[in-house]
Motif scaffolding. Structure first.
Motif, PDB file in Angstrom:
ATOM      1  N   GLN A  14       0.682  -1.133  -0.081  1.00 21.20           N
ATOM      2  CA  GLN A  14      -0.141  -0.137   0.196  1.00 21.20           C
ATOM      3  C   GLN A  14       0.984   1.371   0.016  1.00 21.20           C
ATOM      4  O   GLN A  14       0.695   2.422  -0.610  1.00 21.20           O
ATOM      5  CB  GLN A  14      -0.911  -0.100   1.058  1.00 21.20           C
ATOM      6  N   LYS A  15       2.034   1.238   0.693  1.00 21.26           N
ATOM      7  CA  LYS A  15       2.823   2.470   0.675  1.00 21.26           C
ATOM      8  C   LYS A  15       3.533   2.526  -0.682  1.00 21.26           C
ATOM      9  O   LYS A  15       3.557   3.526  -1.245  1.00 21.26           O
ATOM     10  CB  LYS A  15       3.975   2.114   1.770  1.00 21.26           C
ATOM     11  N   ILE A  16       3.877   1.413  -1.318  1.00 24.42           N
ATOM     12  CA  ILE A  16       4.323   1.508  -2.602  1.00 24.42           C
ATOM     13  C   ILE A  16       3.391   1.885  -3.467  1.00 24.42           C
ATOM     14  O   ILE A  16       3.590   2.915  -4.542  1.00 24.42           O
ATOM     15  CB  ILE A  16       4.858   0.260  -3.196  1.00 24.42           C
ATOM     16  N   GLU A  17       2.050   1.806  -3.399  1.00 21.54           N
ATOM     17  CA  GLU A  17       0.953   2.069  -4.265  1.00 21.54           C
ATOM     18  C   GLU A  17       0.868   3.703  -4.174  1.00 21.54           C
ATOM     19  O   GLU A  17       0.736   4.257  -5.204  1.00 21.54           O
ATOM     20  CB  GLU A  17      -0.389   1.422  -3.957  1.00 21.54           C
ATOM     21  N   VAL A  18       0.791   4.054  -2.952  1.00 20.94           N
ATOM     22  CA  VAL A  18       0.901   5.601  -2.738  1.00 20.94           C
ATOM     23  C   VAL A  18       1.894   6.395  -3.443  1.00 20.94           C
ATOM     24  O   VAL A  18       1.928   7.396  -3.981  1.00 20.94           O
ATOM     25  CB  VAL A  18       0.621   5.912  -1.185  1.00 20.94           C
ATOM     26  N   GLU A  19       3.096   5.615  -3.172  1.00 18.99           N
ATOM     27  CA  GLU A  19       4.361   6.400  -4.104  1.00 18.99           C
ATOM     28  C   GLU A  19       4.162   6.352  -5.356  1.00 18.99           C
ATOM     29  O   GLU A  19       4.430   7.404  -6.148  1.00 18.99           O
ATOM     30  CB  GLU A  19       5.638   5.673  -3.209  1.00 18.99           C
ATOM     31  N   LEU A  20       3.766   5.251  -5.958  1.00 18.94           N
ATOM     32  CA  LEU A  20       3.576   5.256  -7.457  1.00 18.94           C
ATOM     33  C   LEU A  20       2.526   6.151  -7.955  1.00 18.94           C
ATOM     34  O   LEU A  20       2.455   6.609  -8.891  1.00 18.94           O
ATOM     35  CB  LEU A  20       3.355   3.768  -8.027  1.00 18.94           C
ATOM     36  N   LEU A  21       1.397   6.376  -7.135  1.00 16.98           N
ATOM     37  CA  LEU A  21       0.424   7.240  -7.531  1.00 16.98           C
ATOM     38  C   LEU A  21       0.908   8.595  -7.601  1.00 16.98           C
ATOM     39  O   LEU A  21       0.641   9.594  -8.292  1.00 16.98           O
ATOM     40  CB  LEU A  21      -0.793   7.048  -6.534  1.00 16.98           C
TER      41      LEU A  21
END
Length: 85
Positions: free
Chosen positions: A29-36
Motif C-alpha cells: 500500500q505504501k508503494i501504491e501511494v508512492e507510485l500514484l
C-alpha cells in the motif's frame, strides 16, 4: 496434550502467516501511494510541457496577428490615399 500442542502450533503458524501478510499488505500500500504520487508528477510534468508549448504557439500566433493587423491598416491607408479614377 498432544492435540492441544498441535492446535497451538497450527495457530502460531497461522498467526505468522497473518502477520507476514499484514506487513506485506502495508508495504504494498505504501508503494501504491508512492507510485500514484509519481504518476501524478509525471502527469503534472506532461501538462506543464503542454502549457509551455501552447504559450509558445500563442506568442507566434499573436505575432502573426499583429503583422496581419499592420498590413490591413497599411492597405486601408493606401486605399484611402490613392485617388480613385
Amino acid at each position: 496434550m498432544d492435540e492441544f500442542n498441535r492446535l497451538v502450533s497450527e495457530q502460531m503458524a497461522t498467526m505468522e502467516k497473518l502477520l507476514f501478510l499484514q506487513a506485506e499488505l502495508e508495504r504494498c500500500q505504501k508503494i501504491e501511494v508512492e507510485l500514484l504520487a509519481l504518476q501524478e508528477e509525471t502527469d503534472l510534468e506532461s501538462i506543464q510541457a503542454d502549457i509551455q508549448l501552447m504559450k509558445k504557439e500563442l506568442k507566434e500566433i499573436q505575432a502573426i496577428f499583429e503583422k496581419q493587423t499592420e498590413e490591413v491598416i497599411d492597405s486601408y491607408r493606401e486605399m484611402n490615399l490613392t485617388p480613385s479614377t
